[in-house]
Design a protein around this motif. Structure first.
Motif, PDB file in Angstrom:
ATOM      1  N   TYR A 101    -113.038 -38.799 -56.590  1.00 19.33           N
ATOM      2  CA  TYR A 101    -113.810 -37.559 -56.472  1.00 19.33           C
ATOM      3  C   TYR A 101    -112.894 -36.463 -55.956  1.00 19.33           C
ATOM      4  O   TYR A 101    -112.088 -36.691 -55.052  1.00 19.33           O
ATOM      5  N   TYR A 102    -113.003 -35.298 -56.563  1.00 20.64           N
ATOM      6  CA  TYR A 102    -112.195 -34.139 -56.210  1.00 20.64           C
ATOM      7  C   TYR A 102    -113.094 -33.022 -55.704  1.00 20.64           C
ATOM      8  O   TYR A 102    -114.174 -32.795 -56.247  1.00 20.64           O
ATOM      9  N   ASP A 103    -112.617 -32.322 -54.674  1.00 19.88           N
ATOM     10  CA  ASP A 103    -113.330 -31.143 -54.198  1.00 19.88           C
ATOM     11  C   ASP A 103    -113.122 -30.009 -55.183  1.00 19.88           C
ATOM     12  O   ASP A 103    -111.990 -29.765 -55.622  1.00 19.88           O
ATOM     13  N   VAL A 104    -114.197 -29.323 -55.528  1.00 17.60           N
ATOM     14  CA  VAL A 104    -114.113 -28.158 -56.401  1.00 17.60           C
ATOM     15  C   VAL A 104    -114.844 -27.018 -55.699  1.00 17.60           C
ATOM     16  O   VAL A 104    -116.003 -27.165 -55.302  1.00 17.60           O
ATOM     17  N   ASP A 105    -114.152 -25.906 -55.531  1.00 16.64           N
ATOM     18  CA  ASP A 105    -114.718 -24.704 -54.928  1.00 16.64           C
ATOM     19  C   ASP A 105    -114.604 -23.573 -55.933  1.00 16.64           C
ATOM     20  O   ASP A 105    -113.498 -23.241 -56.377  1.00 16.64           O
ATOM     21  N   LEU A 106    -115.751 -22.995 -56.300  1.00 18.05           N
ATOM     22  CA  LEU A 106    -115.789 -21.952 -57.318  1.00 18.05           C
ATOM     23  C   LEU A 106    -116.574 -20.751 -56.829  1.00 18.05           C
ATOM     24  O   LEU A 106    -117.443 -20.874 -55.958  1.00 18.05           O
ATOM     25  N   LYS A 107    -116.276 -19.622 -57.424  1.00 18.21           N
ATOM     26  CA  LYS A 107    -117.010 -18.395 -57.128  1.00 18.21           C
ATOM     27  C   LYS A 107    -117.461 -17.785 -58.446  1.00 18.21           C
ATOM     28  O   LYS A 107    -116.683 -17.677 -59.394  1.00 18.21           O
ATOM     29  N   LEU A 108    -118.724 -17.379 -58.487  1.00 15.73           N
ATOM     30  CA  LEU A 108    -119.311 -16.763 -59.672  1.00 15.73           C
ATOM     31  C   LEU A 108    -118.991 -15.279 -59.697  1.00 15.73           C
ATOM     32  O   LEU A 108    -119.171 -14.579 -58.708  1.00 15.73           O
ATOM     33  N   ASP A 109    -118.507 -14.813 -60.854  1.00 19.98           N
ATOM     34  CA  ASP A 109    -118.273 -13.390 -61.072  1.00 19.98           C
ATOM     35  C   ASP A 109    -118.769 -13.065 -62.483  1.00 19.98           C
ATOM     36  O   ASP A 109    -118.037 -13.279 -63.455  1.00 19.98           O
ATOM     37  N   GLY A 110    -120.019 -12.616 -62.590  1.00 23.72           N
ATOM     38  CA  GLY A 110    -120.614 -12.358 -63.902  1.00 23.72           C
ATOM     39  C   GLY A 110    -120.833 -13.660 -64.631  1.00 23.72           C
ATOM     40  O   GLY A 110    -121.526 -14.551 -64.148  1.00 23.72           O
ATOM     41  N   ASP A 111    -120.230 -13.804 -65.793  1.00 27.20           N
ATOM     42  CA  ASP A 111    -120.325 -15.035 -66.576  1.00 27.20           C
ATOM     43  C   ASP A 111    -119.029 -15.839 -66.502  1.00 27.20           C
ATOM     44  O   ASP A 111    -118.694 -16.585 -67.423  1.00 27.20           O
ATOM     45  N   LYS A 112    -118.296 -15.702 -65.402  1.00 25.11           N
ATOM     46  CA  LYS A 112    -117.037 -16.427 -65.185  1.00 25.11           C
ATOM     47  C   LYS A 112    -117.088 -17.143 -63.838  1.00 25.11           C
ATOM     48  O   LYS A 112    -117.694 -16.667 -62.888  1.00 25.11           O
ATOM     49  N   LEU A 113    -116.433 -18.278 -63.789  1.00 23.09           N
ATOM     50  CA  LEU A 113    -116.237 -19.012 -62.549  1.00 23.09           C
ATOM     51  C   LEU A 113    -114.735 -19.096 -62.293  1.00 23.09           C
ATOM     52  O   LEU A 113    -113.963 -19.355 -63.217  1.00 23.09           O
TER      53      LEU A 113
END
Length: 137
Positions: A101-113
């Protein structure tokens, strides 16, 4: 002529206008939240490995009540992510890949991550684009 009546009438009118304004404001916020897909939906993702190659995968986000779920897909079968946490436009989860398992941290900007993945020893960039017409709540 009684001055109290016109003053009371103005107070009632002001209170009524304020109540209408507040109701319209709540309605506008609720309508925006219902129309804005946010993180919900299907995403075409790409993660860069330490050697520079790209791993393509999909992310499906669902929102039911106060609960978010995430499913990741790749060359193998789809699998649920663990520890899915959404805070506004930020997403954290643990995604399965090759038995780990890998940590994934994302931020939403419109229709992009945009964001990154990480393990105990490696990390890399991760990006995603919404797959059209897949917003799901």
């Amino acid at each position: 002529m009684d001055n109290a009546s016109p003053r009371a009438s103005r107070l009632v009118s002001s209170a009524l206008l304020m109540a209408i304004f507040l109701m319209l404001s709540v309605y506008a916020v609720a309508a925006y939240a219902a129309d804005a897909p946010g993180l919900a939906g299907k995403w075409k993702m790409a993660s860069i490995t330490p050697d520079g190659s790209t791993v393509a995968w999909t992310l499906t986000m669902k929102h039911e009540g106060d609960t978010w779920t995430a499913t990741v897909g790749g060359n193998d079968a789809d699998a649920p992510a663990k520890e899915v946490k959404v805070d506004g436009a930020a997403l954290h989860m643990k995604t399965p890949y090759n038995g780990d398992y890998y940590d994934v941290d994302l931020k939403l900007d419109g229709d992009k991550l945009t964001g990154k993945w990480s393990s105990d020893s490696d990390s890399g960039a991760t990006t995603g684009a919404r797959i059209a017409d897949t917003a799901a709540k």
